[in-house]
Enzyme design. Sequence first.
Site, PDB file in Angstrom:
ATOM      1  N   PRO A  85      10.642  -5.651  -5.283  1.00 48.57           N
ATOM      2  CA  PRO A  85      11.944  -5.110  -4.955  1.00 48.57           C
ATOM      3  C   PRO A  85      11.809  -3.838  -4.123  1.00 48.57           C
ATOM      4  CG  PRO A  85      11.794  -5.617  -7.293  1.00 48.57           C
ATOM      5  CD  PRO A  85      10.432  -5.720  -6.729  1.00 48.57           C
ATOM      6  N   GLU A  86      12.454  -3.838  -2.993  1.00 45.38           N
ATOM      7  CA  GLU A  86      12.527  -2.652  -2.147  1.00 45.38           C
ATOM      8  C   GLU A  86      13.942  -2.097  -2.291  1.00 45.38           C
ATOM      9  OE1 GLU A  86      10.901  -3.422   1.782  1.00 45.38           O
ATOM     10  OE2 GLU A  86       9.808  -5.149   1.051  1.00 45.38           O
TER      11      GLU A  86
END
Length: 277
Positions: free
Chosen positions: A2-3
């Site tokens: 997850p960014e």
Amino acid sequence: MPELPEAETIVRGLRDTVVGEKIVRVEVLRPDVLRESKRRFAPKVRGRTISSVERRAKNVLLRLDDGATIAVNLGMTGRMLPFKHPPRGASRPGHPAVRFRFASGSVLVFDDTRRFGTVECLDSTEWAVRSARFGPEPLDPSYRAEDLLHALGTSRSPIRSWLLDQKRIAGVGNIYAAEALFLSGIHPLRPANRIGEDEAIALHASVRSVLSEAIEAGGTTIRDYRNAQGGKGEYARQLFVYGRNGEPCLRCGSEIERVVLSNRSAFFCPDCQPGSD
DNA sequence: AGTGTATCCTGCAGGC
DNA sequence: TGCCTGCAGGATACAC
């Protein structure tokens, strides 16, 4: 994994379900995701009510009514999954690491297959120190192209590595670094301090557009990422280069290349992103 | 200062 | 079917 867009999507999905909930019990099933002992962590959290849910860089923040912050770094495979009732059967998370049980009977599970994620409870001073270590938020309206240009000038690091460095710019990870560099026509190996003004303006714009469009699409699911409802993100369909090694460039038809940089894959089009020097 | 390497973990795809 | 290798949205510590 997850960014920024994935963390932001999770945060938005959690707000409706978790704000106002009072934590009555914490179950730490995988103590290695904590950065302190269970004995120290649990009492800081128990009895507190969640007053808001926010994001900083790639972190999900649960703000508590005493000013403390539960900071969740999702690592590569972390998920935040709220349930109205304790889940049973097939809907049960596969790798629960921490469970927060609320007075209402609902539950919030931090699930993390690889356990690269972390869960911490920081008081307001500790959080301020932590937050100061992160660079500017790229989607903040006050973040300008000239800020990026000036910051780039201080480093000879390859631009792809520069973008992944959380103290230089917050929230950019491997997918969106690749996409932003493609969209601005900059080779991933180009030294940061050799990026000119026009290119910095283009990069600033592409970082922001890629991140905001990915948020609109609910993030990118390659394999593991899920939002707070357990659903996938749709931005994978819009990727130009990430993971497209050997496939034709969607813009010019040349073959997308993969190089390893700082031990991580970098994807780029050799014709749309010419010359590293 | 910056890079390569290793580490923390699990799971999956591909080759044989 | 199984066994092996390589790879993965992150972050950090280490030696050079």
